[in-house]
Motif scaffolding. Structure first.
Motif, PDB file in Angstrom:
ATOM      1  N   LEU A 130       0.846  -1.186   0.000  1.00  0.00           N
ATOM      2  CA  LEU A 130       0.000   0.000   0.000  1.00  0.00           C
ATOM      3  C   LEU A 130       0.885   1.241   0.000  1.00  0.00           C
ATOM      4  CD1 LEU A 130      -2.603  -1.022   2.741  1.00  0.00           C
ATOM      5  CD2 LEU A 130      -2.752  -1.389   0.274  1.00  0.00           C
ATOM      6  N   VAL A 131       0.538   2.204  -0.838  1.00  0.00           N
ATOM      7  CA  VAL A 131       1.302   3.453  -0.915  1.00  0.00           C
ATOM      8  C   VAL A 131       0.325   4.621  -0.850  1.00  0.00           C
ATOM      9  CG1 VAL A 131       2.863   4.882  -2.284  1.00  0.00           C
ATOM     10  CG2 VAL A 131       3.127   2.390  -2.282  1.00  0.00           C
ATOM     11  N   ALA A 132       0.544   5.515   0.109  1.00  0.00           N
ATOM     12  CA  ALA A 132      -0.289   6.706   0.251  1.00  0.00           C
ATOM     13  C   ALA A 132       0.571   7.949   0.076  1.00  0.00           C
ATOM     14  CB  ALA A 132      -0.967   6.723   1.622  1.00  0.00           C
ATOM     15  N   ALA A 133       0.062   8.912  -0.694  1.00  0.00           N
ATOM     16  CA  ALA A 133       0.726  10.205  -0.866  1.00  0.00           C
ATOM     17  C   ALA A 133       0.036  11.192   0.065  1.00  0.00           C
ATOM     18  CB  ALA A 133       0.631  10.661  -2.319  1.00  0.00           C
ATOM     19  N   LEU A 134       0.668  11.484   1.198  1.00  0.00           N
ATOM     20  CA  LEU A 134       0.023  12.309   2.218  1.00  0.00           C
ATOM     21  C   LEU A 134       0.160  13.797   1.944  1.00  0.00           C
ATOM     22  CD1 LEU A 134       1.056  10.387   5.465  1.00  0.00           C
ATOM     23  CD2 LEU A 134      -0.893  10.000   3.964  1.00  0.00           C
ATOM     24  N   LYS A 155      -4.139  10.523  -2.221  1.00  0.00           N
ATOM     25  CA  LYS A 155      -4.628   9.249  -2.744  1.00  0.00           C
ATOM     26  C   LYS A 155      -3.800   8.086  -2.208  1.00  0.00           C
ATOM     27  CE  LYS A 155      -7.778  11.259  -5.183  1.00  0.00           C
ATOM     28  NZ  LYS A 155      -9.210  11.109  -4.853  1.00  0.00           N
ATOM     29  N   GLU A 156      -4.353   6.885  -2.347  1.00  0.00           N
ATOM     30  CA  GLU A 156      -3.693   5.667  -1.881  1.00  0.00           C
ATOM     31  C   GLU A 156      -3.962   4.546  -2.878  1.00  0.00           C
ATOM     32  OE1 GLU A 156      -4.014   4.727   2.360  1.00  0.00           O
ATOM     33  OE2 GLU A 156      -4.626   2.697   1.791  1.00  0.00           O
ATOM     34  N   LEU A 157      -2.917   3.783  -3.223  1.00  0.00           N
ATOM     35  CA  LEU A 157      -3.043   2.674  -4.164  1.00  0.00           C
ATOM     36  C   LEU A 157      -2.460   1.407  -3.555  1.00  0.00           C
ATOM     37  CD1 LEU A 157      -1.935   4.330  -7.550  1.00  0.00           C
ATOM     38  CD2 LEU A 157      -4.270   3.954  -6.734  1.00  0.00           C
ATOM     39  N   SER A 158      -2.952   0.259  -4.039  1.00  0.00           N
ATOM     40  CA  SER A 158      -2.391  -1.034  -3.650  1.00  0.00           C
ATOM     41  C   SER A 158      -1.672  -1.640  -4.845  1.00  0.00           C
ATOM     42  CB  SER A 158      -3.490  -1.984  -3.165  1.00  0.00           C
ATOM     43  OG  SER A 158      -4.351  -2.346  -4.233  1.00  0.00           O
ATOM     44  N   PHE A 159      -0.614  -2.420  -4.562  1.00  0.00           N
ATOM     45  CA  PHE A 159       0.210  -3.023  -5.607  1.00  0.00           C
ATOM     46  C   PHE A 159       0.432  -4.493  -5.267  1.00  0.00           C
ATOM     47  CE2 PHE A 159       1.093   1.431  -5.271  1.00  0.00           C
ATOM     48  CZ  PHE A 159       1.218   1.885  -6.577  1.00  0.00           C
ATOM     49  N   GLY A 265       3.083  -4.204 -16.199  1.00  0.00           N
ATOM     50  CA  GLY A 265       4.209  -5.122 -16.123  1.00  0.00           C
ATOM     51  C   GLY A 265       3.946  -6.310 -15.214  1.00  0.00           C
ATOM     52  N   GLY A 266       2.697  -6.784 -15.171  1.00  0.00           N
ATOM     53  CA  GLY A 266       2.353  -7.915 -14.319  1.00  0.00           C
ATOM     54  C   GLY A 266       2.051  -7.545 -12.882  1.00  0.00           C
ATOM     55  N   ILE A 267       2.012  -6.251 -12.559  1.00  0.00           N
ATOM     56  CA  ILE A 267       1.699  -5.787 -11.206  1.00  0.00           C
ATOM     57  C   ILE A 267       0.268  -5.258 -11.194  1.00  0.00           C
ATOM     58  CG2 ILE A 267       2.313  -4.164  -9.372  1.00  0.00           C
ATOM     59  CD1 ILE A 267       5.152  -4.115 -10.649  1.00  0.00           C
ATOM     60  N   VAL A 268      -0.581  -5.845 -10.366  1.00  0.00           N
ATOM     61  CA  VAL A 268      -1.972  -5.412 -10.275  1.00  0.00           C
ATOM     62  C   VAL A 268      -2.044  -4.190  -9.361  1.00  0.00           C
ATOM     63  CG1 VAL A 268      -4.318  -6.054  -9.620  1.00  0.00           C
ATOM     64  CG2 VAL A 268      -2.792  -7.769 -10.619  1.00  0.00           C
ATOM     65  N   VAL A 269      -2.602  -3.096  -9.891  1.00  0.00           N
ATOM     66  CA  VAL A 269      -2.686  -1.835  -9.154  1.00  0.00           C
ATOM     67  C   VAL A 269      -4.151  -1.471  -8.967  1.00  0.00           C
ATOM     68  CG1 VAL A 269      -1.947   0.569  -9.052  1.00  0.00           C
ATOM     69  CG2 VAL A 269      -0.552  -1.114 -10.294  1.00  0.00           C
ATOM     70  N   GLY A 270      -4.544  -1.173  -7.733  1.00  0.00           N
ATOM     71  CA  GLY A 270      -5.927  -0.810  -7.455  1.00  0.00           C
ATOM     72  C   GLY A 270      -6.011   0.356  -6.498  1.00  0.00           C
ATOM     73  N   ALA A 271      -7.141   1.060  -6.533  1.00  0.00           N
ATOM     74  CA  ALA A 271      -7.362   2.182  -5.621  1.00  0.00           C
ATOM     75  C   ALA A 271      -7.877   1.671  -4.285  1.00  0.00           C
ATOM     76  CB  ALA A 271      -8.361   3.158  -6.229  1.00  0.00           C
ATOM     77  N   THR A 272      -7.382   2.243  -3.189  1.00  0.00           N
ATOM     78  CA  THR A 272      -7.877   1.932  -1.854  1.00  0.00           C
ATOM     79  C   THR A 272      -8.275   3.245  -1.181  1.00  0.00           C
ATOM     80  OG1 THR A 272      -5.680   2.087  -0.843  1.00  0.00           O
ATOM     81  CG2 THR A 272      -6.354  -0.063  -1.670  1.00  0.00           C
ATOM     82  N   VAL A 273      -8.942   3.142  -0.055  1.00  0.00           N
ATOM     83  CA  VAL A 273      -9.442   4.343   0.608  1.00  0.00           C
ATOM     84  C   VAL A 273      -8.984   4.378   2.061  1.00  0.00           C
ATOM     85  CG1 VAL A 273     -11.473   5.705   1.206  1.00  0.00           C
ATOM     86  CG2 VAL A 273     -11.472   4.337  -0.880  1.00  0.00           C
ATOM     87  N   GLY A 274      -7.958   5.196   2.338  1.00  0.00           N
ATOM     88  CA  GLY A 274      -7.613   5.558   3.704  1.00  0.00           C
ATOM     89  C   GLY A 274      -7.081   4.490   4.625  1.00  0.00           C
TER      90      GLY A 274
END
Length: 292
Positions: A130-134, A155-159, A265-274
């Protein structure tokens, strides 16, 4: 017991100096309590060398590096310190002040994309990163340099890196645009712009489409694209879900919180919330036990 001669003492001093020169200190770890450094418990502070493993328990620890980078390792976290990055193995890490120093998790590199940007990195129960840009934009790339996502502020994304062949190499969604004869698409989830090549794209200019494809490592992308993607198949979708997701959008496009997924590149990226935003990295205090 024989006394050390002056010559022996000098030899020890020289040996110590040579050892320090080979592995100089990278900085300090500070905490209002105890933590473990290379499996040894310490209180208050400890020197960080290249390859040092630091593990927190009840309280967070601040890492102050000689390069100027400032990081926080939350309670119940574990990481290894390297010259150019902190390799997160468990828990949550926060990058507060860094120009070129990053956090790595599952071979993904996280770096600030603007001065003053704050990035928080962790894992969910499925071991996705999980990566969040604060505070400011954050860039996520692979250890080989492939840009996976530009995380917009707030925003925050999962990888989730997949095994080779487990998923299409690329799956992108966005509005197709044409510039100087080049087809460009900015993915709505990752906010990364790609140049697309393939049959049937001419008739889709101006439409929101979803494509499956493969990266062309030998391709030279047309700016502002970062990679060339060979389209295997595509389909037209409905209206765009997020404003400003086109390749020509100024600044950092706002990403939708809808359940969208991209594959880069084979990495699944999705949006997450908080999920990470709610993580506690405040410096609490742990009282040192009094020896009987």
């Amino acid at each position: 017991m024989r006394r050390l001669t002056a010559q022996s003492l000098l030899a020890l001093v020289v040996a110590g100096a040579l050892l320090a020169a080979q592995n100089p200190a990278l900085g300090l770890a500070l905490a209002k309590g105890s933590f473990r450094v290379d499996n040894s418990q310490v209180w208050g502070q400890a020197t960080l060398l290249e390859g040092t493993t630091i593990e927190t328990a009840r309280v967070a620890s601040e890492l102050r590096l000689n390069s100027g980078a400032r990081l926080v390792l939350a309670a119940d976290s574990r990481a290894r310190v390297e010259k150019d990055r902190l390799i997160l193995e468990r828990g949550v890490g926060e990058l507060r002040e860094a120009a070129t120093y990053g956090i790595e998790a599952r071979r993904l590199r996280v770096l600030p994309a603007a001065a003053g940007a704050v990035a928080r990195v962790g894992f969910d129960q499925q071991k996705r990163v999980l990566v969040a840009a604060l505070n400011g934009p954050v860039r996520v790339s692979t250890d080989s340099g492939l840009v996976v996502a530009n995380v917009a502020p707030g925003k925050e994304l999962s990888f989730d890196p997949q095994a080779p062949g487990a998923a299409p190499a690329m799956k992108l969604t966005g509005k197709l645009e044409r510039k100087n004869g080049h087809f460009l698409l900015t993915d709505e989830t990752t906010n990364v712009t790609y140049e697309l090549v393939g049959a049937g794209l001419e008739s889709e200019v101006g439409n929101r489409i979803e494509i499956d494809g493969v990266l062309d490592p030998a391709g030279k992308p047309f700016s502002p694209a970062t990679q060339v993607v060979k389209v295997v198949k595509h389909r037209r979708l409905g209206a765009a879900a997020a404003a400003g997701a086109g390749a020509g959008a100024a600044g950092w496009a706002a990403l939708s919180t809808a359940a969208k997924v991209a594959i880069v590149g084979g990495i699944v990226v999705g949006a997450t919330v908080g999920i990470l935003a709610a993580t506690d990295v405040i410096f609490k205090e742990e009282k040192k036990p009094v020896s009987p």
